[in-house]
Design a protein around this motif. Structure first.
Motif, short mmCIF file in Angstrom:
data_model
loop_
_atom_site.label_atom_id
_atom_site.label_comp_id
_atom_site.label_asym_id
_atom_site.label_seq_id
_atom_site.Cartn_x
_atom_site.Cartn_y
_atom_site.Cartn_z
N ASP A 1 0.86 -1.26 0.03
CA ASP A 1 -0.07 0.03 0.06
C ASP A 1 0.93 1.23 -0.10
OD1 ASP A 1 -2.27 -1.38 0.13
OD2 ASP A 1 -2.74 -1.16 2.11
N ALA B 1 0.79 3.89 -3.04
CA ALA B 1 0.67 5.61 -2.59
C ALA B 1 1.84 6.37 -3.12
CB ALA B 1 0.47 5.65 -1.03
N CYS C 1 1.54 6.83 -6.58
CA CYS C 1 0.31 7.89 -7.06
C CYS C 1 0.84 9.16 -6.83
CB CYS C 1 -0.70 7.35 -6.15
SG CYS C 1 -2.19 8.43 -6.62
N TRP C 2 1.25 9.60 -5.57
CA TRP C 2 1.76 10.85 -5.29
C TRP C 2 2.77 11.52 -6.35
CZ3 TRP C 2 1.57 8.66 0.27
CH2 TRP C 2 0.35 8.84 0.71
N ALA D 1 6.12 10.73 2.96
CA ALA D 1 5.77 9.73 2.18
C ALA D 1 6.85 8.73 1.84
CB ALA D 1 5.24 10.24 0.58
N PRO E 1 1.54 14.32 -0.14
CA PRO E 1 0.37 14.73 -0.18
C PRO E 1 -0.16 15.88 0.78
CG PRO E 1 0.63 12.85 1.65
CD PRO E 1 1.84 13.02 0.85
N SER F 1 -5.13 11.00 3.93
CA SER F 1 -4.86 10.93 2.49
C SER F 1 -4.61 9.73 1.97
CB SER F 1 -4.17 11.80 1.58
OG SER F 1 -3.15 11.69 2.13
N ALA F 2 -4.06 8.71 2.86
CA ALA F 2 -3.37 7.44 2.57
C ALA F 2 -4.47 6.28 2.76
CB ALA F 2 -2.15 7.10 3.35
N ASP G 1 -7.20 5.41 0.97
CA ASP G 1 -7.94 4.69 -0.21
C ASP G 1 -6.87 4.72 -1.25
OD1 ASP G 1 -10.70 5.06 -2.32
OD2 ASP G 1 -9.53 3.24 -1.71
N VAL G 2 -5.90 4.02 -1.31
CA VAL G 2 -4.91 4.01 -2.28
C VAL G 2 -5.04 3.50 -3.56
CG1 VAL G 2 -2.44 3.13 -2.67
CG2 VAL G 2 -3.06 3.99 -0.34
N SER H 1 -7.51 5.20 -5.96
CA SER H 1 -7.09 6.34 -6.54
C SER H 1 -6.32 6.11 -7.95
CB SER H 1 -5.87 7.03 -5.84
OG SER H 1 -6.60 7.38 -4.58
N PHE I 1 -3.00 5.93 -10.43
CA PHE I 1 -1.41 5.79 -10.07
C PHE I 1 -0.93 5.95 -11.57
CE2 PHE I 1 -2.08 2.80 -6.72
CZ PHE I 1 -3.19 2.18 -6.87
#
Length: 157
Positions: free
Chosen positions: A45, A49, A52-53, A72, A128, A133-134, A136-137, A140, A142
């Motif tokens: 996860d 994340a 994604c970020w 992060a 983020p 914010s972490a 629902d990885v 989201s 990516f």
């Protein structure tokens, strides 16, 4: 219409690439007897994340991308159980004086430390910078060019 279509295709490609990267790491770890990603959902996860970020950074009031938060990066390495001497989450590692190596640069650099305002609320200085914010990885989007780079870099460790 074209922008939506491209975004949709990018999301599909990215999700598939993140999933494949994690699967590849797990197979490597099974043969090596390590467990950074293998049987470690928190690590998986955190990697998703981070990817994604990194690829969809938060923007400031002027629509300028904000750098990735140092936390992060640290969270990903911590969740994956990497020794701290392997972390590459400093604000600036390569400053012209350092010897260049595979471990010198890490995707997302330069990282920025979180800043907090009154009441402990995060300020929008990095990505983020959003409380909670972490959660629902995988819901989201990516993007993964850097995710692939992460997988390659992490495969050296």
């Amino acid at each position: 219409m074209l922008t939506w279509y491209l975004s949709e295709k990018k999301d599909e490609w990215v999700e598939e690439t993140v999933t494949n990267t994690i699967a590849t790491r797990i197979e490597q770890e099974k043969s090596l007897g390590t467990t950074h990603y293998f049987r470690n959902q928190d690590c998986q996860d955190a990697y998703a994340a981070f990817s994604c970020w990194l690829n969809f950074p938060r923007c400031d009031d002027f629509q300028e991308s904000l750098p990735l938060c140092q936390s992060a990066c640290e969270n990903m390495f911590r969740a994956c159980g990497f020794k701290s001497d392997l972390w590459r989450c400093d604000e600036d590692i390569v400053d012209g004086e350092d010897e260049w190596s595979v471990k010198a640069f890490f995707p997302g650099q330069p990282f920025r430390r979180n800043e907090f305002g009154r009441g402990g609320h995060p300020e929008a200085v990095c990505t983020p910078s959003i409380k909670g914010s972490a959660n629902d990885v995988f819901g989201s989007s990516f993007a993964i060019k850097v995710g692939i780079a992460l997988a390659i870099l992490l495969s050296f460790w």
